[in-house]
Design an enzyme around this catalytic site. Structure first.
Site, PDB file in Angstrom:
ATOM      1  N   THR A   1     -34.537 -19.329 -12.560  1.00 23.64           N
ATOM      2  CA  THR A   1     -33.269 -19.326 -13.293  1.00 23.64           C
ATOM      3  C   THR A   1     -33.223 -20.473 -14.297  1.00 23.64           C
ATOM      4  O   THR A   1     -32.972 -21.628 -13.927  1.00 23.64           O
ATOM      5  CB  THR A   1     -32.087 -19.471 -12.298  1.00 23.64           C
ATOM      6  OG1 THR A   1     -32.241 -18.506 -11.280  1.00 23.64           O
ATOM      7  CG2 THR A   1     -30.769 -19.278 -12.989  1.00 23.64           C
TER       8      THR A   1
ATOM      9  N   TRP B   1     -26.484 -10.922  -6.983  1.00 26.62           N
ATOM     10  CA  TRP B   1     -27.736 -11.507  -7.462  1.00 26.62           C
ATOM     11  C   TRP B   1     -28.480 -12.083  -6.255  1.00 26.62           C
ATOM     12  O   TRP B   1     -27.877 -12.756  -5.424  1.00 26.62           O
ATOM     13  CB  TRP B   1     -27.432 -12.610  -8.478  1.00 26.62           C
ATOM     14  CG  TRP B   1     -28.603 -12.971  -9.342  1.00 26.62           C
ATOM     15  CD1 TRP B   1     -29.651 -13.769  -9.003  1.00 26.62           C
ATOM     16  CD2 TRP B   1     -28.847 -12.552 -10.677  1.00 26.62           C
ATOM     17  NE1 TRP B   1     -30.535 -13.873 -10.029  1.00 26.62           N
ATOM     18  CE2 TRP B   1     -30.066 -13.137 -11.086  1.00 26.62           C
ATOM     19  CE3 TRP B   1     -28.157 -11.738 -11.579  1.00 26.62           C
ATOM     20  CZ2 TRP B   1     -30.602 -12.945 -12.348  1.00 26.62           C
ATOM     21  CZ3 TRP B   1     -28.687 -11.559 -12.835  1.00 26.62           C
ATOM     22  CH2 TRP B   1     -29.894 -12.144 -13.213  1.00 26.62           C
TER      23      TRP B   1
ATOM     24  N   VAL C   1     -28.758 -19.224  -5.788  1.00 29.10           N
ATOM     25  CA  VAL C   1     -29.303 -19.516  -7.117  1.00 29.10           C
ATOM     26  C   VAL C   1     -30.650 -20.210  -6.910  1.00 29.10           C
ATOM     27  O   VAL C   1     -30.732 -21.215  -6.195  1.00 29.10           O
ATOM     28  CB  VAL C   1     -28.363 -20.421  -7.942  1.00 29.10           C
ATOM     29  CG1 VAL C   1     -28.761 -20.381  -9.414  1.00 29.10           C
ATOM     30  CG2 VAL C   1     -26.910 -20.010  -7.776  1.00 29.10           C
TER      31      VAL C   1
ATOM     32  N   HIS D   1     -31.025 -21.269 -16.431  1.00 34.24           N
ATOM     33  CA  HIS D   1     -29.724 -21.957 -16.493  1.00 34.24           C
ATOM     34  C   HIS D   1     -29.168 -22.218 -15.094  1.00 34.24           C
ATOM     35  O   HIS D   1     -27.982 -22.178 -14.847  1.00 34.24           O
ATOM     36  CB  HIS D   1     -28.735 -21.234 -17.396  1.00 34.24           C
ATOM     37  CG  HIS D   1     -28.657 -19.763 -17.228  1.00 34.24           C
ATOM     38  ND1 HIS D   1     -29.738 -18.936 -17.157  1.00 34.24           N
ATOM     39  CD2 HIS D   1     -27.572 -18.956 -17.126  1.00 34.24           C
ATOM     40  CE1 HIS D   1     -29.343 -17.691 -17.019  1.00 34.24           C
ATOM     41  NE2 HIS D   1     -28.040 -17.680 -16.982  1.00 34.24           N
TER      42      HIS D   1
ATOM     43  N   PHE E   1     -17.944 -23.164   0.472  1.00 33.18           N
ATOM     44  CA  PHE E   1     -19.105 -23.114  -0.423  1.00 33.18           C
ATOM     45  C   PHE E   1     -20.338 -22.692   0.373  1.00 33.18           C
ATOM     46  O   PHE E   1     -20.954 -23.503   1.064  1.00 33.18           O
ATOM     47  CB  PHE E   1     -19.315 -24.498  -1.048  1.00 33.18           C
ATOM     48  CG  PHE E   1     -20.390 -24.549  -2.088  1.00 33.18           C
ATOM     49  CD1 PHE E   1     -20.120 -24.218  -3.405  1.00 33.18           C
ATOM     50  CD2 PHE E   1     -21.682 -24.940  -1.762  1.00 33.18           C
ATOM     51  CE1 PHE E   1     -21.117 -24.270  -4.377  1.00 33.18           C
ATOM     52  CE2 PHE E   1     -22.683 -24.997  -2.721  1.00 33.18           C
ATOM     53  CZ  PHE E   1     -22.393 -24.659  -4.030  1.00 33.18           C
TER      54      PHE E   1
ATOM     55  N   PHE F   1     -21.917 -17.016 -10.436  1.00 33.96           N
ATOM     56  CA  PHE F   1     -20.927 -17.533 -11.386  1.00 33.96           C
ATOM     57  C   PHE F   1     -19.580 -16.835 -11.215  1.00 33.96           C
ATOM     58  O   PHE F   1     -18.527 -17.434 -11.480  1.00 33.96           O
ATOM     59  CB  PHE F   1     -21.433 -17.369 -12.828  1.00 33.96           C
ATOM     60  CG  PHE F   1     -20.619 -18.146 -13.821  1.00 33.96           C
ATOM     61  CD1 PHE F   1     -20.793 -19.522 -13.954  1.00 33.96           C
ATOM     62  CD2 PHE F   1     -19.665 -17.514 -14.604  1.00 33.96           C
ATOM     63  CE1 PHE F   1     -20.018 -20.243 -14.855  1.00 33.96           C
ATOM     64  CE2 PHE F   1     -18.895 -18.225 -15.512  1.00 33.96           C
ATOM     65  CZ  PHE F   1     -19.070 -19.595 -15.634  1.00 33.96           C
TER      66      PHE F   1
HETATM   67  C1  DLZ Z   1     -28.028 -14.773 -14.965  1.00 31.27           C
HETATM   68  C2  DLZ Z   1     -28.339 -15.261 -13.588  1.00 31.27           C
HETATM   69  C3  DLZ Z   1     -29.578 -15.859 -13.321  1.00 31.27           C
HETATM   70  C4  DLZ Z   1     -30.636 -16.010 -14.361  1.00 31.27           C
HETATM   71  N1  DLZ Z   1     -29.898 -16.277 -12.098  1.00 31.27           N
HETATM   72  C5  DLZ Z   1     -28.972 -16.137 -11.101  1.00 31.27           C
HETATM   73  C6  DLZ Z   1     -29.275 -16.579  -9.782  1.00 31.27           C
HETATM   74  O1  DLZ Z   1     -30.358 -17.084  -9.454  1.00 31.27           O
HETATM   75  N2  DLZ Z   1     -28.305 -16.434  -8.844  1.00 31.27           N
HETATM   76  C7  DLZ Z   1     -27.074 -15.884  -9.120  1.00 31.27           C
HETATM   77  O2  DLZ Z   1     -26.238 -15.777  -8.214  1.00 31.27           O
HETATM   78  N3  DLZ Z   1     -26.790 -15.446 -10.360  1.00 31.27           N
HETATM   79  C8  DLZ Z   1     -27.699 -15.549 -11.335  1.00 31.27           C
HETATM   80  N4  DLZ Z   1     -27.405 -15.115 -12.593  1.00 31.27           N
HETATM   81  C9  DLZ Z   1     -26.137 -14.403 -12.812  1.00 31.27           C
HETATM   82  C10 DLZ Z   1     -24.932 -15.323 -13.064  1.00 31.27           C
HETATM   83  O3  DLZ Z   1     -24.443 -15.855 -11.838  1.00 31.27           O
HETATM   84  C11 DLZ Z   1     -23.783 -14.499 -13.695  1.00 31.27           C
HETATM   85  O4  DLZ Z   1     -23.581 -13.334 -12.949  1.00 31.27           O
HETATM   86  C12 DLZ Z   1     -24.084 -14.112 -15.138  1.00 31.27           C
HETATM   87  O5  DLZ Z   1     -24.415 -15.246 -15.920  1.00 31.27           O
HETATM   88  C13 DLZ Z   1     -22.864 -13.398 -15.777  1.00 31.27           C
HETATM   89  O6  DLZ Z   1     -21.742 -14.273 -15.816  1.00 31.27           O
END
Ligand code: DLZ
Length: 164
Positions: free
Chosen positions: A96, A32, A91, A98, A123, A67
């Protein structure tokens, strides 16, 4: 450094970094925001190589999002004989909904790994308000957080070796 000046994330005392010779390091990278995390990973790999970690002793694996970094890092610790694991993710708050849940999840997850296993888990997750702040920390004006993560893992493994 004058007070109030922001510390460049990649500024470190080169002489205080132990040699990486004989170390095996895992790097888990979130897909991501990969335009950012790829740069973090490049910085980490380059730095480990600079300090003498052999190419074949740097294991890079990808997970879908930040995550998943915790479980990816745990598997790396359990299924390969690494001396330490760097976790790299990004992130971005504005994009995002959440943000808080993902950040809390990965922060607590990596903390738990440090407690459970006898190796360092670093980290290296950018948690920024917007994309520009992430770019600034992935090879921009605030350096490269991946470089800092690599220096940190070398220092922690060096510390362990100096104690045992
Ligand atoms: C779903 C999601 C969102 C909306 N934003 C990010 C982000 O900005 N950075 C990141 O590393 N991952 C994001 N994810 C994905 C979540 O980390 C995770 O892969 C999903 O919720 C599936 O467990």
């Amino acid at each position: 450094m004058p007070s109030g000046k922001k510390k460049n994330l990649s500024e470190y005392d080169v002489a205080a970094v132990p040699s990486g010779k004989g170390m095996k390091i895992g790097i888990v990278v979130s897909e991501w925001n990969n335009t950012i995390t790829d740069v973090l990973a490049e910085g980490a790999v380059e730095t480990l190589r600079k300090y003498g970690v052999r190419e074949e002793d740097i294991l890079v694996e990808h997970v879908p999002g930040s995550f998943e970094l915790t479980l990816g890092a745990r598997w790396m610790a359990e299924y390969s004989d690494v001396d330490g694991v760097i976790c790299l993710g990004c992130v971005i708050q504005g994009e995002t909904p959440h943000f808080t849940y993902i950040c809390q999840g990965v922060t607590q997850g990596i903390t738990q790994l440090n407690i459970k296993y006898n190796i360092p888990f670093i980290f290296g997750v950018l948690t920024t308000s917007n994309m520009q702040q992430a770019l600034d920390r992935a090879g921009g004006k605030h350096g490269n957080k991946g470089v800092e993560a690599a220096v940190t893992v070398l220092k922690m493994i060096g510390l362990k070796r100096s104690l045992i």
